[in-house]
Scaffold this motif. Structure first.
Motif, PDB file in Angstrom:
ATOM      1  N   SER B 152       0.817  -1.218   0.000  1.00 18.47           N
ATOM      2  CA  SER B 152       0.000   0.000   0.000  1.00 18.47           C
ATOM      3  C   SER B 152       0.851   1.268   0.000  1.00 18.47           C
ATOM      4  N   THR B 153       2.124   1.168   0.362  1.00 18.74           N
ATOM      5  CA  THR B 153       2.989   2.367   0.324  1.00 18.74           C
ATOM      6  C   THR B 153       3.986   2.300  -0.842  1.00 18.74           C
ATOM      7  N   ASP B 156       5.201   6.496  -5.396  1.00 12.02           N
ATOM      8  CA  ASP B 156       6.035   7.687  -5.190  1.00 12.02           C
ATOM      9  C   ASP B 156       5.374   8.714  -4.273  1.00 12.02           C
ATOM     10  N   PHE B 157       4.017   8.669  -4.159  1.00 10.52           N
ATOM     11  CA  PHE B 157       3.367   9.593  -3.219  1.00 10.52           C
ATOM     12  C   PHE B 157       3.904   9.339  -1.815  1.00 10.52           C
ATOM     13  N   TRP B 158       3.934   8.050  -1.413  1.00 10.98           N
ATOM     14  CA  TRP B 158       4.389   7.705  -0.057  1.00 10.98           C
ATOM     15  C   TRP B 158       5.894   7.920   0.070  1.00 10.98           C
ATOM     16  N   LEU B 159       6.613   7.686  -1.027  1.00  8.92           N
ATOM     17  CA  LEU B 159       8.058   7.907  -1.019  1.00  8.92           C
ATOM     18  C   LEU B 159       8.364   9.384  -0.734  1.00  8.92           C
ATOM     19  N   ASN B 160       7.625  10.290  -1.398  1.00  6.17           N
ATOM     20  CA  ASN B 160       7.834  11.725  -1.181  1.00  6.17           C
ATOM     21  C   ASN B 160       7.309  12.164   0.180  1.00  6.17           C
ATOM     22  N   PHE B 161       6.164  11.587   0.576  1.00  2.00           N
ATOM     23  CA  PHE B 161       5.527  11.985   1.830  1.00  2.00           C
ATOM     24  C   PHE B 161       6.392  11.588   3.031  1.00  2.00           C
ATOM     25  N   LEU B 162       6.947  10.368   2.962  1.00  7.37           N
ATOM     26  CA  LEU B 162       7.717   9.857   4.108  1.00  7.37           C
ATOM     27  C   LEU B 162       9.191  10.233   4.042  1.00  7.37           C
ATOM     28  N   SER B 163       9.691  10.605   2.865  1.00  7.90           N
ATOM     29  CA  SER B 163      11.106  10.842   2.540  1.00  7.90           C
ATOM     30  C   SER B 163      11.764   9.488   2.252  1.00  7.90           C
ATOM     31  N   PRO B 164      12.729   9.479   1.284  1.00  6.22           N
ATOM     32  CA  PRO B 164      13.376   8.216   0.904  1.00  6.22           C
ATOM     33  C   PRO B 164      13.979   7.477   2.096  1.00  6.22           C
ATOM     34  N   ARG B 165      14.533   8.210   3.066  1.00  3.42           N
ATOM     35  CA  ARG B 165      15.202   7.570   4.207  1.00  3.42           C
ATOM     36  C   ARG B 165      14.188   6.752   5.040  1.00  3.42           C
ATOM     37  N   LYS B 168      12.558   3.831   2.936  1.00  2.00           N
ATOM     38  CA  LYS B 168      13.468   2.678   2.797  1.00  2.00           C
ATOM     39  C   LYS B 168      13.501   1.883   4.097  1.00  2.00           C
ATOM     40  N   ALA B 169      13.585   2.593   5.217  1.00  2.00           N
ATOM     41  CA  ALA B 169      13.639   1.918   6.523  1.00  2.00           C
ATOM     42  C   ALA B 169      12.367   1.105   6.756  1.00  2.00           C
ATOM     43  N   LEU B 170      11.223   1.713   6.392  1.00  2.07           N
ATOM     44  CA  LEU B 170       9.934   1.029   6.553  1.00  2.07           C
ATOM     45  C   LEU B 170       9.891  -0.242   5.697  1.00  2.07           C
ATOM     46  N   HIS B 171      10.385  -0.127   4.490  1.00  2.00           N
ATOM     47  CA  HIS B 171      10.306  -1.269   3.578  1.00  2.00           C
ATOM     48  C   HIS B 171      11.311  -2.376   3.907  1.00  2.00           C
TER      49      HIS B 171
END
Lengths: 36, 350
Positions: B152-153, B156-165, B168-171
């Motif tokens: 669900s994340t 790129d919306f979630w990538l920009n919203f959460l920041s790449p750092r 990546k940690a979440l994934h």
């Protein structure tokens, strides 16, 4: 990848290999299959 | 790259990737079903559901194994980079296959009119204290929830919203999901089926993923230790001619992030090795039309100042470079993102 991300990778995979590998080995060792 | 919002930026490569993916999944599920049906024809609807339950379960395990192998394979050999390009769709499809596996489990008990028995397996609290006999379906459910979070994340919306750092940690939780899946199978079906194929599949799959990740990490340790600093704090990269034309050499200061030193003809420039999109390894990319191109998803940045070409707005950290006695040197102290820092090599040095 960031340096911190790579360091986490390097720490996680040996731990995961050990924990899951041990779990798998024990599950295999104690496997008691039902009679056919 | 795009400046306008689109749910998925389809292109030919993605369509081909997805078509191959869907065909492989359909072929596997179909083949598994036909073989299992012929070996032991089901006598009832629950028997048929059991075959599909297993077909989707095995498929999800194998897909997760492949998804987790793509990253280290691409780090070990650039020939695997095309697999990385659309890995998100691979991951989302893996979640869908795993969810169908869970649905067939639900359906199996529903058809038997025995849903309370399924629920009782999750709430059999004394069994949580056992090893053999542990409610393995709970492990599968936990893994499915993690995969749902990943799927669900995966946008790129979630990538920009959460920041790449953070994204990546979440994934990275997908590694935990994989471990849960291995134990889910080892404490589940492996305990009931005498076939050696199940332990073999688990050992080969998990072993492959572990070896690939350990190997990729071990090979990169040398770069991460960092290069020795010169007397004035600059790092020696080597003669300009040793930097591949339209390519890069990657270096790092001790304890610092990697720096990609590119050469485009007689122009030398140094950028952070981290792409602004997903922290992809820019130094493994190429210079195309004067722009450094990320090998993961094709994001581009001008070599001279680390800025994405208009109308894009991403800016990368740059580093000062110089040619000292015929050797390219880089100052590991980062400049502000978008600061022009590339140089033209003196005649006769390239």
């Amino acid at each position: 990848m960031r340096r911190a991300h790579r360091l986490v990778h390097r720490a996680v995979w040996p731990f995961l290999a050990l924990a899951v590998g041990l779990g798998f080995a024990l599950a295999l060792f104690f496997r008691t299959l039902p009679p056919a | 790259m795009s400046v306008e919002y689109r749910a998925v930026q389809w292109n030919r490569a993605k369509l081909v990737y997805d078509a191959v993916l869907f065909a492989a999944v359909a072929l596997f599920i179909g083949g598994f079903t036909v073989i299992a049906w012929r070996l032991a024809p089901p006598q009832s609807l629950p028997g048929a559901l059991d075959i599909w339950l297993r077909a989707f379960g095995v498929c999800a395990f194998l897909m997760l194994t492949v998804v987790l192998s793509i990253g280290p394979l691409a780090r070990l050999n650039p020939r695997f980079l095309p697999l990385l390009y659309n890995r998100r769709h691979f991951g989302v499809l893996t979640f869908c296959v795993a969810a169908i596996h869970a649905w067939f489990l639900f359906d199996y008990y529903w058809v038997l009119n025995d849903l309370p028995k399924l629920a009782a397996q999750f709430t059999n609290w004394p069994a949580y204290g056992k090893f053999i006999g542990f409610p393995f379906k709970t492990l599968g459910l936990a893994a499915l929830l993690i995969l749902f979070l990943m799927a669900s994340t995966s946008h790129d919306f979630w990538l920009n919203f959460l920041s790449p750092r953070i994204w990546k940690a979440l994934h990275m939780a997908v590694y935990l999901a994989y471990g849960l899946v291995v134990i889910h199978v080892a404490l589940g079906i492996m305990q009931y089926e005498p076939t050696p194929l199940i332990p073999l599949m688990l050992a080969a799959g998990f072993g492959t993923v572990v070896v690939l990740h350990l190997l990729a990490g071990w090979r990169e340790r040398r770069i991460d230790r960092g290069a020795a600093l010169g007397g004035d704090g600059w790092i020696s990269v080597g003669p300009p001619g040793e930097i591949p034309d339209r390519g890069a050499r990657i270096t790092a200061a001790p304890g610092g992030e990697r720096i990609a030193v590119f050469r485009d003809g007689n122009i030398i420039g140094a950028l952070t090795n981290l792409c602004a999109h997903q922290n992809g390894p820019l130094g493994e990319g190429r210079v195309v039309d004067g722009c450094v191109t990320c090998p993961w998803h094709g994001f581009q940045y001008r070599l001279e100042d680390g800025c994405a070409p208009p109308p894009f707005t991403e800016k990368l950290v740059t580093y000062r470079v110089r040619v000292n006695r015929g050797v390219v040197e880089v100052d590991p102290r980062p400049l502000l993102p978008g600061t022009p820092a590339a140089i033209t090599c003196p005649p006769g040095t390239v």
